[in-house]
Scaffold this motif. Sequence first.
Motif, PDB file in Angstrom:
ATOM      1  N   HIS A   1      51.245  51.842  42.039  1.00  0.00           N
ATOM      2  CA  HIS A   1      50.442  51.618  43.248  1.00  0.00           C
ATOM      3  C   HIS A   1      50.387  50.142  43.628  1.00  0.00           C
ATOM      4  CE1 HIS A   1      48.939  55.320  44.925  1.00  0.00           C
ATOM      5  NE2 HIS A   1      48.730  55.799  43.713  1.00  0.00           N
ATOM      6  N   PHE A   2      50.448  49.247  42.634  1.00  0.00           N
ATOM      7  CA  PHE A   2      50.529  47.822  42.965  1.00  0.00           C
ATOM      8  C   PHE A   2      51.733  47.553  43.871  1.00  0.00           C
ATOM      9  CE2 PHE A   2      48.157  46.361  38.940  1.00  0.00           C
ATOM     10  CZ  PHE A   2      47.018  46.048  39.660  1.00  0.00           C
ATOM     11  N   LEU A   3      52.829  48.247  43.606  1.00  0.00           N
ATOM     12  CA  LEU A   3      54.091  47.928  44.273  1.00  0.00           C
ATOM     13  C   LEU A   3      54.384  48.765  45.507  1.00  0.00           C
ATOM     14  CD1 LEU A   3      56.383  47.442  41.142  1.00  0.00           C
ATOM     15  CD2 LEU A   3      55.225  45.701  42.504  1.00  0.00           C
ATOM     16  N   MET A   4      53.760  49.912  45.643  1.00  0.00           N
ATOM     17  CA  MET A   4      54.130  50.823  46.716  1.00  0.00           C
ATOM     18  C   MET A   4      53.943  50.213  48.102  1.00  0.00           C
ATOM     19  SD  MET A   4      52.775  54.468  45.172  1.00  0.00           S
ATOM     20  CE  MET A   4      53.041  55.409  46.672  1.00  0.00           C
ATOM     21  N   ARG A   5      52.917  49.388  48.275  1.00  0.00           N
ATOM     22  CA  ARG A   5      52.650  48.790  49.579  1.00  0.00           C
ATOM     23  C   ARG A   5      52.756  47.265  49.570  1.00  0.00           C
ATOM     24  NH1 ARG A   5      50.038  53.601  49.748  1.00  0.00           N
ATOM     25  NH2 ARG A   5      49.675  54.574  51.805  1.00  0.00           N
ATOM     26  N   ALA A   6      53.189  46.706  48.445  1.00  0.00           N
ATOM     27  CA  ALA A   6      53.209  45.244  48.320  1.00  0.00           C
ATOM     28  C   ALA A   6      54.307  44.616  49.169  1.00  0.00           C
ATOM     29  CB  ALA A   6      53.397  44.843  46.863  1.00  0.00           C
ATOM     30  N   VAL A   7      53.932  43.628  49.967  1.00  0.00           N
ATOM     31  CA  VAL A   7      54.923  42.832  50.695  1.00  0.00           C
ATOM     32  C   VAL A   7      55.120  41.473  50.033  1.00  0.00           C
ATOM     33  CG1 VAL A   7      54.392  43.997  52.861  1.00  0.00           C
ATOM     34  CG2 VAL A   7      53.213  41.867  52.305  1.00  0.00           C
ATOM     35  N   ALA A   8      54.251  41.133  49.080  1.00  0.00           N
ATOM     36  CA  ALA A   8      54.381  39.902  48.302  1.00  0.00           C
ATOM     37  C   ALA A   8      53.500  40.029  47.072  1.00  0.00           C
ATOM     38  CB  ALA A   8      53.966  38.683  49.120  1.00  0.00           C
ATOM     39  N   LEU A   9      53.884  39.317  46.006  1.00  0.00           N
ATOM     40  CA  LEU A   9      53.114  39.323  44.766  1.00  0.00           C
ATOM     41  C   LEU A   9      52.925  37.894  44.299  1.00  0.00           C
ATOM     42  CD1 LEU A   9      55.483  41.846  44.501  1.00  0.00           C
ATOM     43  CD2 LEU A   9      53.628  42.563  42.979  1.00  0.00           C
ATOM     44  N   VAL A  10      51.687  37.557  43.966  1.00  0.00           N
ATOM     45  CA  VAL A  10      51.357  36.198  43.548  1.00  0.00           C
ATOM     46  C   VAL A  10      50.727  36.266  42.166  1.00  0.00           C
ATOM     47  CG1 VAL A  10      50.038  34.122  44.085  1.00  0.00           C
ATOM     48  CG2 VAL A  10      50.996  35.510  45.934  1.00  0.00           C
ATOM     49  N   SER A  11      51.333  35.571  41.202  1.00  0.00           N
ATOM     50  CA  SER A  11      50.856  35.617  39.827  1.00  0.00           C
ATOM     51  C   SER A  11      50.310  34.252  39.427  1.00  0.00           C
ATOM     52  CB  SER A  11      51.988  36.029  38.879  1.00  0.00           C
ATOM     53  OG  SER A  11      51.466  36.297  37.599  1.00  0.00           O
ATOM     54  N   PHE A  12      49.022  34.221  39.144  1.00  0.00           N
ATOM     55  CA  PHE A  12      48.389  33.035  38.601  1.00  0.00           C
ATOM     56  C   PHE A  12      48.500  33.090  37.070  1.00  0.00           C
ATOM     57  CE2 PHE A  12      46.715  33.418  42.804  1.00  0.00           C
ATOM     58  CZ  PHE A  12      46.459  32.118  43.218  1.00  0.00           C
ATOM     59  N   PRO A  13      48.222  32.000  36.365  1.00  0.00           N
ATOM     60  CA  PRO A  13      48.305  32.032  34.906  1.00  0.00           C
ATOM     61  C   PRO A  13      47.486  33.184  34.321  1.00  0.00           C
ATOM     62  CG  PRO A  13      48.098  29.773  35.646  1.00  0.00           C
ATOM     63  CD  PRO A  13      47.921  30.635  36.864  1.00  0.00           C
ATOM     64  N   GLY A  14      48.044  33.803  33.292  1.00  0.00           N
ATOM     65  CA  GLY A  14      47.357  34.932  32.670  1.00  0.00           C
ATOM     66  C   GLY A  14      47.982  35.280  31.340  1.00  0.00           C
ATOM     67  N   GLY A  15      47.464  36.337  30.742  1.00  0.00           N
ATOM     68  CA  GLY A  15      47.896  36.744  29.406  1.00  0.00           C
ATOM     69  C   GLY A  15      48.818  37.940  29.417  1.00  0.00           C
ATOM     70  N   LEU A  16      48.654  38.813  28.432  1.00  0.00           N
ATOM     71  CA  LEU A  16      49.590  39.917  28.252  1.00  0.00           C
ATOM     72  C   LEU A  16      49.606  40.870  29.444  1.00  0.00           C
ATOM     73  CD1 LEU A  16      48.998  40.789  24.475  1.00  0.00           C
ATOM     74  CD2 LEU A  16      50.779  39.351  25.491  1.00  0.00           C
ATOM     75  N   GLY A  17      48.437  41.172  29.994  1.00  0.00           N
ATOM     76  CA  GLY A  17      48.400  42.064  31.144  1.00  0.00           C
ATOM     77  C   GLY A  17      49.126  41.478  32.335  1.00  0.00           C
ATOM     78  N   THR A  18      48.915  40.192  32.585  1.00  0.00           N
ATOM     79  CA  THR A  18      49.592  39.515  33.687  1.00  0.00           C
ATOM     80  C   THR A  18      51.099  39.511  33.469  1.00  0.00           C
ATOM     81  OG1 THR A  18      47.654  38.099  34.026  1.00  0.00           O
ATOM     82  CG2 THR A  18      49.739  37.351  34.987  1.00  0.00           C
TER      83      THR A  18
END
Length: 299
Positions: A198-215
């Motif tokens: 579901h994160f990807l089905m409608r995503a037109v862009a993805l922005v990743s800030f610093p994070g751990g294993l889940g990120t």
Amino acid sequence: MTDSSPIRARNFPSAQDEAKAVQPHGRYDGPGSSFRMAFTDTDFLLREELRPVRLQLELLKPELIQQEQGVESTVVVFGSARFKAPDVAEAMLADAIASRDEAAIRHAERMVRNARWYDEARRFAELVTREPDALGEPVIVATGGGPGIMEAGNRGAFEAGGRSMGMSIFLPFEEAPNPYITPELCFQFHYFAIRKMHFLMRAVALVSFPGGLGTLDELFEVLTLTQTRKIRRRPIVLVGRDFWERLIDFDVLVEHGVISPEDKNLFHYAETAEEAWDAIKAAYQGDNPALVARQMRGN
């Protein structure tokens, strides 16, 4: 002709109507009875053999609600659930100093340093929400629905007066969804795989800030699917170049031949909310809004 017309009347009662109309039947309502209708029988729905049905339901419920709510395009924000808002981090540090606990002080100082990412994520979501049509059609911010960077993303959208989505995952040690998600768009998942889809089905862009294993799990999922062309290409922005380059040496992967040199072009680096949003807008620049919209949907 209206829905109240006899011609348009239902031929069969709805499942809701029948579920409400069921009357107690004494001995058949107790434990061990199989009398309940299947779709009202929670014990039945939670059986091990019903997992395929539960997977389908978990995919379908958010899909139908997003359709009803008119959500077609999202900008997804990933990042650590552990980062705090600057004021919260400063209060933690003050308490730690007062306690004279050296370990607590070091932890709080780290939280204060990392609070900048909370601020950047909050400002990024505000920028997206204040320019919802900048990419050619309306977009909203979507997050994992939890605390930290996810909270910051939903908060920025909320403070800008817009809607945002939160896709929480049930974890025994995680708190409730953050309070800034649009209630109609606040979902809870059991299956990580369906949530990531579901994160990807409608995503037109993805922005990743610093994070751990889940990120990292979410980031590498989208990088792998993009590299293998299982999904269409879209902007992927890593905020905080120093963090990401220290964490993942992509040049080592190229050196060993396990990725191609051009795979490093699957993502961009940014240092600020403004840089991240500008990179996404640049990817969708065009004179024809309809064409840009089709590109966003992959048509």
